[in-house]
Design a protein around this motif. Structure first.
Motif, PDB file in Angstrom:
ATOM      1  N   PHE A 345      19.910  34.944 149.348  1.00  0.00           N
ATOM      2  CA  PHE A 345      20.646  33.596 149.251  1.00  0.00           C
ATOM      3  C   PHE A 345      21.390  33.673 148.142  1.00  0.00           C
ATOM      4  O   PHE A 345      21.517  34.340 147.152  1.00  0.00           O
ATOM      5  CB  PHE A 345      19.469  32.469 149.250  1.00  0.00           C
ATOM      6  N   GLN A 346      22.308  32.489 148.242  1.00  0.00           N
ATOM      7  CA  GLN A 346      23.383  32.337 146.904  1.00  0.00           C
ATOM      8  C   GLN A 346      22.941  30.779 146.320  1.00  0.00           C
ATOM      9  O   GLN A 346      22.534  29.896 147.169  1.00  0.00           O
ATOM     10  CB  GLN A 346      24.618  32.376 147.554  1.00  0.00           C
ATOM     11  N   VAL A 347      23.161  30.568 145.262  1.00  0.00           N
ATOM     12  CA  VAL A 347      23.208  29.094 144.636  1.00  0.00           C
ATOM     13  C   VAL A 347      24.487  29.129 143.862  1.00  0.00           C
ATOM     14  O   VAL A 347      25.014  29.814 143.215  1.00  0.00           O
ATOM     15  CB  VAL A 347      21.928  29.061 143.499  1.00  0.00           C
ATOM     16  N   TYR A 348      25.002  27.598 143.979  1.00  0.00           N
ATOM     17  CA  TYR A 348      26.290  27.281 143.517  1.00  0.00           C
ATOM     18  C   TYR A 348      26.252  26.439 142.494  1.00  0.00           C
ATOM     19  O   TYR A 348      25.265  25.711 142.337  1.00  0.00           O
ATOM     20  CB  TYR A 348      27.230  26.623 144.783  1.00  0.00           C
ATOM     21  N   PRO A 349      27.499  26.380 141.512  1.00  0.00           N
ATOM     22  CA  PRO A 349      27.223  25.664 140.333  1.00  0.00           C
ATOM     23  C   PRO A 349      26.972  23.974 140.934  1.00  0.00           C
ATOM     24  O   PRO A 349      27.858  23.551 141.725  1.00  0.00           O
ATOM     25  CB  PRO A 349      28.488  25.959 139.495  1.00  0.00           C
ATOM     26  N   GLY A 350      26.055  23.449 140.056  1.00  0.00           N
ATOM     27  CA  GLY A 350      25.957  21.948 140.315  1.00  0.00           C
ATOM     28  C   GLY A 350      25.148  21.711 141.512  1.00  0.00           C
ATOM     29  O   GLY A 350      24.875  20.558 141.787  1.00  0.00           O
ATOM     30  N   GLU A 351      24.746  22.927 142.161  1.00  0.00           N
ATOM     31  CA  GLU A 351      23.960  22.589 143.432  1.00  0.00           C
ATOM     32  C   GLU A 351      22.402  22.301 143.055  1.00  0.00           C
ATOM     33  O   GLU A 351      21.840  23.030 142.154  1.00  0.00           O
ATOM     34  CB  GLU A 351      24.078  23.730 144.422  1.00  0.00           C
ATOM     35  N   THR A 352      21.786  21.664 143.740  1.00  0.00           N
ATOM     36  CA  THR A 352      20.125  21.704 144.046  1.00  0.00           C
ATOM     37  C   THR A 352      19.736  22.354 145.080  1.00  0.00           C
ATOM     38  O   THR A 352      19.976  21.854 146.243  1.00  0.00           O
ATOM     39  CB  THR A 352      19.481  20.097 143.619  1.00  0.00           C
ATOM     40  N   LEU A 353      19.118  23.414 145.073  1.00  0.00           N
ATOM     41  CA  LEU A 353      18.735  24.275 146.220  1.00  0.00           C
ATOM     42  C   LEU A 353      17.043  24.040 146.368  1.00  0.00           C
ATOM     43  O   LEU A 353      16.351  24.395 145.219  1.00  0.00           O
ATOM     44  CB  LEU A 353      18.807  25.746 146.053  1.00  0.00           C
ATOM     45  N   GLY A 354      16.517  23.250 147.435  1.00  0.00           N
ATOM     46  CA  GLY A 354      15.424  23.153 147.561  1.00  0.00           C
ATOM     47  C   GLY A 354      14.631  24.555 148.158  1.00  0.00           C
ATOM     48  O   GLY A 354      15.103  25.099 149.084  1.00  0.00           O
ATOM     49  N   LEU A 355      13.334  24.928 147.714  1.00  0.00           N
ATOM     50  CA  LEU A 355      12.650  25.679 148.329  1.00  0.00           C
ATOM     51  C   LEU A 355      11.286  25.371 148.881  1.00  0.00           C
ATOM     52  O   LEU A 355      10.404  24.908 148.058  1.00  0.00           O
ATOM     53  CB  LEU A 355      12.453  27.122 147.272  1.00  0.00           C
ATOM     54  N   VAL A 356      10.940  25.288 150.237  1.00  0.00           N
ATOM     55  CA  VAL A 356       9.662  25.005 150.532  1.00  0.00           C
ATOM     56  C   VAL A 356       8.653  25.777 151.387  1.00  0.00           C
ATOM     57  O   VAL A 356       9.551  26.749 151.733  1.00  0.00           O
ATOM     58  CB  VAL A 356       9.923  23.578 151.382  1.00  0.00           C
ATOM     59  N   ILE A 519      16.879  25.036 141.137  1.00  0.00           N
ATOM     60  CA  ILE A 519      16.378  25.548 142.275  1.00  0.00           C
ATOM     61  C   ILE A 519      14.965  24.718 142.295  1.00  0.00           C
ATOM     62  O   ILE A 519      14.400  24.734 141.264  1.00  0.00           O
ATOM     63  CB  ILE A 519      15.817  26.969 142.403  1.00  0.00           C
ATOM     64  N   PHE A 520      14.694  23.715 143.227  1.00  0.00           N
ATOM     65  CA  PHE A 520      13.662  23.041 143.290  1.00  0.00           C
ATOM     66  C   PHE A 520      12.631  23.281 144.253  1.00  0.00           C
ATOM     67  O   PHE A 520      12.739  23.302 145.358  1.00  0.00           O
ATOM     68  CB  PHE A 520      13.993  21.345 143.523  1.00  0.00           C
ATOM     69  N   ILE A 521      11.292  23.946 143.703  1.00  0.00           N
ATOM     70  CA  ILE A 521      10.143  24.161 144.490  1.00  0.00           C
ATOM     71  C   ILE A 521       9.394  23.259 144.709  1.00  0.00           C
ATOM     72  O   ILE A 521       8.830  22.862 143.602  1.00  0.00           O
ATOM     73  CB  ILE A 521       9.837  25.719 143.849  1.00  0.00           C
ATOM     74  N   SER A 522       8.762  23.007 145.893  1.00  0.00           N
ATOM     75  CA  SER A 522       7.900  22.191 146.048  1.00  0.00           C
ATOM     76  C   SER A 522       7.401  22.146 147.578  1.00  0.00           C
ATOM     77  O   SER A 522       7.862  22.814 148.355  1.00  0.00           O
ATOM     78  CB  SER A 522       8.294  20.759 145.967  1.00  0.00           C
ATOM     79  N   HIS A 523       5.860  21.665 147.555  1.00  0.00           N
ATOM     80  CA  HIS A 523       5.476  21.469 148.986  1.00  0.00           C
ATOM     81  C   HIS A 523       5.718  20.135 149.434  1.00  0.00           C
ATOM     82  O   HIS A 523       5.229  19.901 150.583  1.00  0.00           O
ATOM     83  CB  HIS A 523       4.057  21.916 148.853  1.00  0.00           C
ATOM     84  N   ASP A 524       6.342  19.140 148.685  1.00  0.00           N
ATOM     85  CA  ASP A 524       6.389  17.895 149.035  1.00  0.00           C
ATOM     86  C   ASP A 524       7.766  17.960 149.602  1.00  0.00           C
ATOM     87  O   ASP A 524       8.620  17.331 148.948  1.00  0.00           O
ATOM     88  CB  ASP A 524       6.275  17.026 147.914  1.00  0.00           C
ATOM     89  N   LEU A 525       7.888  17.554 150.988  1.00  0.00           N
ATOM     90  CA  LEU A 525       9.107  17.862 151.649  1.00  0.00           C
ATOM     91  C   LEU A 525      10.052  16.525 151.460  1.00  0.00           C
ATOM     92  O   LEU A 525      11.231  16.693 151.661  1.00  0.00           O
ATOM     93  CB  LEU A 525       8.847  18.115 153.299  1.00  0.00           C
ATOM     94  N   SER A 526       9.337  15.586 151.458  1.00  0.00           N
ATOM     95  CA  SER A 526      10.152  14.237 151.376  1.00  0.00           C
ATOM     96  C   SER A 526      10.914  14.237 149.822  1.00  0.00           C
ATOM     97  O   SER A 526      12.153  13.825 149.707  1.00  0.00           O
ATOM     98  CB  SER A 526       9.248  12.797 151.299  1.00  0.00           C
ATOM     99  N   VAL A 527      10.316  14.736 148.803  1.00  0.00           N
ATOM    100  CA  VAL A 527      10.856  15.029 147.582  1.00  0.00           C
ATOM    101  C   VAL A 527      11.977  15.968 147.569  1.00  0.00           C
ATOM    102  O   VAL A 527      13.005  15.766 147.074  1.00  0.00           O
ATOM    103  CB  VAL A 527       9.852  15.448 146.533  1.00  0.00           C
ATOM    104  N   VAL A 528      11.715  16.985 148.313  1.00  0.00           N
ATOM    105  CA  VAL A 528      12.847  18.367 148.379  1.00  0.00           C
ATOM    106  C   VAL A 528      14.026  17.662 149.258  1.00  0.00           C
ATOM    107  O   VAL A 528      14.872  17.727 148.853  1.00  0.00           O
ATOM    108  CB  VAL A 528      12.131  19.315 149.079  1.00  0.00           C
ATOM    109  N   ARG A 529      13.768  16.938 150.256  1.00  0.00           N
ATOM    110  CA  ARG A 529      14.999  16.333 150.948  1.00  0.00           C
ATOM    111  C   ARG A 529      15.730  15.452 150.188  1.00  0.00           C
ATOM    112  O   ARG A 529      16.995  15.416 150.144  1.00  0.00           O
ATOM    113  CB  ARG A 529      14.506  15.552 152.206  1.00  0.00           C
ATOM    114  N   TYR A 530      15.030  14.594 149.464  1.00  0.00           N
ATOM    115  CA  TYR A 530      15.967  13.802 148.550  1.00  0.00           C
ATOM    116  C   TYR A 530      16.750  14.253 147.418  1.00  0.00           C
ATOM    117  O   TYR A 530      17.934  13.840 147.124  1.00  0.00           O
ATOM    118  CB  TYR A 530      14.751  12.626 148.017  1.00  0.00           C
ATOM    119  N   MET A 531      16.034  15.325 146.632  1.00  0.00           N
ATOM    120  CA  MET A 531      16.699  16.019 145.812  1.00  0.00           C
ATOM    121  C   MET A 531      17.738  17.035 145.861  1.00  0.00           C
ATOM    122  O   MET A 531      18.686  17.154 145.352  1.00  0.00           O
ATOM    123  CB  MET A 531      15.899  16.869 144.638  1.00  0.00           C
ATOM    124  N   SER A 532      17.497  17.604 147.057  1.00  0.00           N
ATOM    125  CA  SER A 532      18.513  18.826 147.435  1.00  0.00           C
ATOM    126  C   SER A 532      19.635  18.602 148.168  1.00  0.00           C
ATOM    127  O   SER A 532      19.863  17.828 148.734  1.00  0.00           O
ATOM    128  CB  SER A 532      17.661  19.776 148.357  1.00  0.00           C
TER     129      SER A 532
END
Length: 570
Positions: A345-356, A519-532
């Motif tokens: 995968f790739q991560v771009y500057p200024g991005e929040t990439l969620g990992l669930v 890179i935002f790692i979480s099992h809380d999908l509502s949080v990941v959707r909001y942040m990513s």
């Protein structure tokens, strides 16, 4: 006929005008104030509120588990089956505790004895309360393990707690609590740190067991989404008092108290994306009304993404593999467990990439491998055109200033013997970022204020802070290194919804101010959707789906992703 009706509706437990105080450092403070509630057989009462609201203390008093020297029940009564539990001698209370009233604790790893096998821990209860013989007790435990849907009951019976997953440990705790068919089951935050799918399974399991045995359940949590799914009646606690009480349907349709409305508003919504999450504080103002915040529309989000993805990637991961050695069978080759399986995968500057993904899918291993905390077996990690897997230890140490990690448990991340000022100052000194002690202290105070703390917190120790404040300290320590890339590993999963909202708002503010990449790692999908901005879905070490956050949640392609989304408490 009327007598039967009255019997069926008689309260099994009544708590009347209960007030509790604690002694500390020569001072006495009342923490629970005139709390009253009742519960009938087969009913579920949800008690909801933030940490420190008095939920757990109230229920520990029912079990007789409050520390005798530090606590005092000032007034009130706890009537169970016509007995006032306050007046019972300890011997009689021991016969009720674990037998007629049981409790499931929040953290099964600390509640289970690490040096005793799971099966034996449950059989001890049957020996004590039911006087069962060894064989009968084992058969009953295996039956319970099957009822709570544990795989391979015989294997888990002979396993130590550290050998099974978090969800399995929680099921062992439920089996232990249900061993003697209790009249009342107190569940204290039993699903807080669990994956959404495991959480849903545990809630369904508890409901099934309740219906089978007619058990009354007191369910303690800070998550109103969970309460909406399980409770018949709800009591909302704030600063040691019940501020609102009523049926679950009534509470969620027309909440009356501003604190209740605040708790409901703290969760990231699934149908829109506010620029800033509301907090309880927004609702607890003089007029009890919240401030409305700007909603980010699709057009604005599209423009932002167009700018982010037109840049060169900051991080490129190609075919990353991490394996752990397993047992070596006799006359056979050693087996290996693949925790990360050819991840790219790739991560771009200024991005929040969620990992669930569920526990054990490899999320944390992947995050730590990127930082070089765990050595990969194969693949490439390219950060700003440098392959991190080819760097020397000294080069990696210098680069690690730019890549920081914020862990799930802020308390274990901080040295209890260091003041928070010293903890934040340490990396500034080690990496020689600030050249004298006066400037270092000024820089630490500046960081504390940046994350919403104060200068007076400099000399305090970690145990003197709340969970949300400790997490802010960890954020300040990460910021001290002036990073550009931060991995947040389950960094809000154990926080109250209102504190969680504050920390998420802080992450977004810092992203805007400093241009951070997450890179935002979480099992809380509502949080990941909001942040990513984008989301990766991981299963059994493989990245099985990726896409723009809203698109992935609205139109998931994989069955596994659909299952995760469907398990989010609505």
């Amino acid at each position: 006929m009327m007598q039967v009706f009255l019997f069926l509706h008689m309260a099994l437990l009544e708590v009347n005008e209960l007030s509790i105080s604690f002694h500390s450092e020569g001072k006495t403070k009342e923490v629970v104030h005139q709390v009253s509630f009742s519960i009938e057989r087969g009913q579920t009462l949800g008690i909801v509120g933030e940490s420190g609201s008095g939920k757990s203390v109230t229920c520990q008093s029912i079990m007789g588990l409050l520390p005798k020297k530090q606590s005092l029940i000032n007034s009130g009564s706890i009537i169970f089956d016509d007995l006032d539990l306050r007046e019972l001698p300890e011997k009689q209370m021991r016969n009720i505790r674990g037998n007629r009233i049981s409790m499931i604790f929040q953290e099964p790893m600390t509640a289970l004895n690490p040096v005793i096998k799971c099966g034996k821990q449950v059989t001890e209860i049957l020996h004590r309360h039911r006087k069962m013989g060894k064989k009968a007790a084992k058969n009953r435990v295996l039956e319970l393990f099957r009822e709570v849907m544990l795989p391979a009951p015989e294997k888990i019976y002979n396993s130590y707690p550290h050998e099974i997953s978090g969800g399995q440990k929680q099921r062992v705790m439920i089996a232990m609590a249900m061993a003697c068919d209790p009249d009342i089951l107190i569940a204290d935050e039993p699903t807080t740190a669990l994956d959404v799918t495991v959480q849903k399974t545990i809630l369904q399991l508890m409901k099934k067991l309740q219906e089978k045995y007619g058990t009354a359940v007191i369910f303690i949590t800070h998550d109103l989404g969970v309460i909406a799914e399980v409770a018949d009646e709800v009591a909302v606690m704030y600063q040691g008092r019940i501020v609102e009480r009523g049926s679950s349907r009534q509470m969620f349709a027309r909440p009356k108290h501003s604190y209740t409305r605040g708790l409901m508003a703290c969760r990231p919504p699934l149908d829109e994306r506010p620029e800033r999450l509301l907090t309880v504080k927004d609702f607890m103002q003089e007029n009890g009304e919240s401030r409305q915040h700007k909603i980010i529309d699709n057009e604005e989000r599209f423009r932002k993404h167009k700018m982010i993805y037109s840049a060169k990637p900051l991080l490129k991961v190609n075919d990353l593999v991490k394996k752990y050695p397993g047992k070596k069978p006799l006359f056979k080759e050693r087996e290996y467990f693949t925790a990360v399986d050819h991840a790219s995968f790739q991560v771009y500057p200024g991005e929040t990439l969620g990992l669930v993904g569920e526990s054990g899918c490899g999320k944390t291993t992947l995050g730590r491998t990127l930082l070089g905390m765990i050595k990969a077996n194969a693949g490439k990690i390219i950060y700003r055109d440098k392959n991190l897997m080819e760097l020397s230890t000294a080069e990696m140490r210098r680069l690690r200033r730019k890549i920081q990690i914020i862990f799930q448990d802020p308390y274990s991340s901080l040295n209890p013997r260091l003041t928070v000022g010293s903890a934040i100052e340490e990396p500034l000194r080690v990496h020689q970022l600030v050249d004298n002690s006066r400037k270092r202290k000024d820089r630490v105070i500046e960081l504390l204020e940046k994350v919403g703390l104060e200068a007076m917190h400099y000399n305090r120790y970690p145990h003197e802070f709340s969970g949300g404040q400790r997490q802010r300290v960890c954020v300040a320590r990460a910021l001290a290194m002036q990073p550009e890339f931060i991995i947040c590993d389950e960094s809000v999963s154990a926080l109250d919804v209102s504190v969680q909202a504050q920390v998420l708002n802080l992450f977004n503010e810092l992203k805007e101010d400093f241009g951070f990449t997450y890179i935002f790692i979480s099992h809380d999908l509502s949080v990941v959707r909001y942040m990513s901005d984008r989301v990766l879905v991981m299963k059994d070490g493989k990245l099985i789906e990726k896409g723009e956050a809203d698109d992935l949640f609205i139109h998931p392609k994989e069955e596994y992703t659909r299952r995760l989304i469907e398990a989010i408490p609505k």
